[in-house]
Scaffold this motif. Sequence first.
Motif, PDB file in Angstrom:
ATOM      1  N   TYR A   1      90.672  89.648 150.005  1.00 57.98           N
ATOM      2  CA  TYR A   1      91.654  90.718 149.801  1.00 57.98           C
ATOM      3  C   TYR A   1      92.989  90.340 150.447  1.00 57.98           C
ATOM      4  O   TYR A   1      94.056  90.559 149.866  1.00 57.98           O
ATOM      5  CB  TYR A   1      91.153  92.026 150.414  1.00 57.98           C
ATOM      6  N   ALA A   2      92.897  89.781 151.666  1.00 58.24           N
ATOM      7  CA  ALA A   2      94.117  89.374 152.360  1.00 58.24           C
ATOM      8  C   ALA A   2      94.850  88.295 151.578  1.00 58.24           C
ATOM      9  O   ALA A   2      96.084  88.275 151.508  1.00 58.24           O
ATOM     10  CB  ALA A   2      93.772  88.871 153.763  1.00 58.24           C
ATOM     11  N   ALA A   3      94.079  87.398 150.952  1.00 51.97           N
ATOM     12  CA  ALA A   3      94.681  86.294 150.192  1.00 51.97           C
ATOM     13  C   ALA A   3      95.500  86.803 149.010  1.00 51.97           C
ATOM     14  O   ALA A   3      96.488  86.173 148.610  1.00 51.97           O
ATOM     15  CB  ALA A   3      93.587  85.342 149.707  1.00 51.97           C
ATOM     16  N   SER A   4      95.094  87.952 148.453  1.00 53.57           N
ATOM     17  CA  SER A   4      95.859  88.492 147.323  1.00 53.57           C
ATOM     18  C   SER A   4      97.256  88.915 147.772  1.00 53.57           C
ATOM     19  O   SER A   4      98.236  88.714 147.052  1.00 53.57           O
ATOM     20  CB  SER A   4      95.114  89.679 146.696  1.00 53.57           C
ATOM     21  N   GLY A   5      97.346  89.487 148.993  1.00 54.82           N
ATOM     22  CA  GLY A   5      98.653  89.860 149.529  1.00 54.82           C
ATOM     23  C   GLY A   5      99.483  88.647 149.903  1.00 54.82           C
ATOM     24  O   GLY A   5     100.679  88.580 149.610  1.00 54.82           O
ATOM     25  N   VAL A   6      98.824  87.664 150.535  1.00 55.77           N
ATOM     26  CA  VAL A   6      99.522  86.434 150.926  1.00 55.77           C
ATOM     27  C   VAL A   6      99.994  85.685 149.675  1.00 55.77           C
ATOM     28  O   VAL A   6     101.116  85.176 149.627  1.00 55.77           O
ATOM     29  CB  VAL A   6      98.591  85.533 151.769  1.00 55.77           C
ATOM     30  N   GLY A   7      99.129  85.651 148.658  1.00 59.22           N
ATOM     31  CA  GLY A   7      99.486  84.952 147.428  1.00 59.22           C
ATOM     32  C   GLY A   7     100.665  85.575 146.715  1.00 59.22           C
ATOM     33  O   GLY A   7     101.483  84.874 146.099  1.00 59.22           O
ATOM     34  N   PHE A   8     100.756  86.909 146.797  1.00 60.00           N
ATOM     35  CA  PHE A   8     101.877  87.605 146.154  1.00 60.00           C
ATOM     36  C   PHE A   8     103.211  87.201 146.777  1.00 60.00           C
ATOM     37  O   PHE A   8     104.208  87.025 146.080  1.00 60.00           O
ATOM     38  CB  PHE A   8     101.674  89.118 146.270  1.00 60.00           C
ATOM     39  N   VAL A   9     103.211  87.042 148.109  1.00 58.85           N
ATOM     40  CA  VAL A   9     104.449  86.724 148.822  1.00 58.85           C
ATOM     41  C   VAL A   9     104.733  85.220 148.831  1.00 58.85           C
ATOM     42  O   VAL A   9     105.871  84.784 148.680  1.00 58.85           O
ATOM     43  CB  VAL A   9     104.388  87.257 150.279  1.00 58.85           C
ATOM     44  N   PHE A  10     103.657  84.408 149.004  1.00 60.31           N
ATOM     45  CA  PHE A  10     103.845  82.958 149.151  1.00 60.31           C
ATOM     46  C   PHE A  10     103.164  82.200 148.011  1.00 60.31           C
ATOM     47  O   PHE A  10     102.667  81.090 148.200  1.00 60.31           O
ATOM     48  CB  PHE A  10     103.260  82.483 150.482  1.00 60.31           C
ATOM     49  N   GLY A  11     103.157  82.778 146.823  1.00 60.03           N
ATOM     50  CA  GLY A  11     102.419  82.203 145.706  1.00 60.03           C
ATOM     51  C   GLY A  11     102.790  80.782 145.359  1.00 60.03           C
ATOM     52  O   GLY A  11     101.922  79.965 145.068  1.00 60.03           O
TER      53      GLY A  11
END
Length: 392
Positions: free
Chosen positions: A69-79
């Motif tokens: 779940y955290a990776a989805s937020g990180v991916g959105f910002v640092f994709g």
Amino acid sequence: MTYLISIIGLLVVFVLALIASNNRKGIKVKPIILMVVIQAILGYVLLNTKVGETIIRSIANVFNKLLEYAASGVGFVFGDVINNGGYSFFLKVLMPIVFISVLIGILQYIKVLPFFMRIIGFLLSKVNGMGRLESYNAIASLMVGQSEVFITVKKQLGKLPKHRLYTLCASAMSTVSMSIVGAYMTMIEPKYVVTALVLNLFGGFIIASIINPYEVDPKEDIIEVQAGEKQSFFEMLGEYILDGFKVAVIVGAMLIGFVALMACIDNVFDLVFGVTFQHILGYIFAPVAFLMGVPWNEAVQAGGIMATKLVTNEFVAMQELTKIHTFTPKTLGIISVFVVSFANFSSIGIIAGAVKGLNEEKGNTVARFGLKLLYGATLVSVLSAIIVSLIL
């Protein structure tokens, strides 16, 4: 033979704690023996049984899902960074702390976390022979972190005598915060992280009961949890998001500084003496690693990891541990459990600063017994590692 060495190691730990004791006649032997037995039973269940395997797998699955779940937020910002195949310790390991911090905030807000901390703390006080406040604080340290925990007992800080304050700080340094457990699990096996959490909880009370024994007047053993100003749900979310980000940035900054400093010192020692600084530290800590159950042919390398953890922090030590592929499974388990704690020099400043921010006089008191605090917390890590060596 290895079991005999580990038993000798246990005796050495107790003797070293006894040497630093401020009241040897006040030591309660029965609770200490009971907690060591509980450590051994829980460690065996977690590492050597199907039940323990199921528990650890369940916990690991929960954290793996949280990291997804955290990776989805990180991916959105640092994709772009992630999509290009780049691996970033900051993005993959530290950034998920923000999301887990939010979950802790929600559990705090809906009063679930305080409820469990009180209940478990009360039960724990029946085992360790100490006060309810000390037991609550140990659980709270595990849940909310080594600096944040003092906010929850802010009302009592000014009233606490030096010996009770020591135990509270010892708990904070011996355990680790749930907010960064997920980060640990990306570097070492989850079963060792979970086992260390449990063993260190009891180990902190065992060592404190020897170094700092005392009686608690039931009339003074009142838990007054600081609730703080009433916030709206979204105010709380914003606060915990920023708190989690601050933790991630602070840990990242410390890693940059410590890793760079260690590389510099290692290079200087290698140029001047023909041997790295970490290798020298490895020889110094090798006897301790040996008493923990590490074979002598691996003790120097293991001692280097232990020393790195003490002089820098657990993240640097874990990173170094991931680079070593020659350890036997037993040695890997022993050292993995050892590094899962906040017992390092930087924690002295973190804890003293947290207390000083709430009560300047008590913060100065903590700073004065800081080295003794680190001494005790390091013995806790050694004790937990020895228990694991007897089990594996």
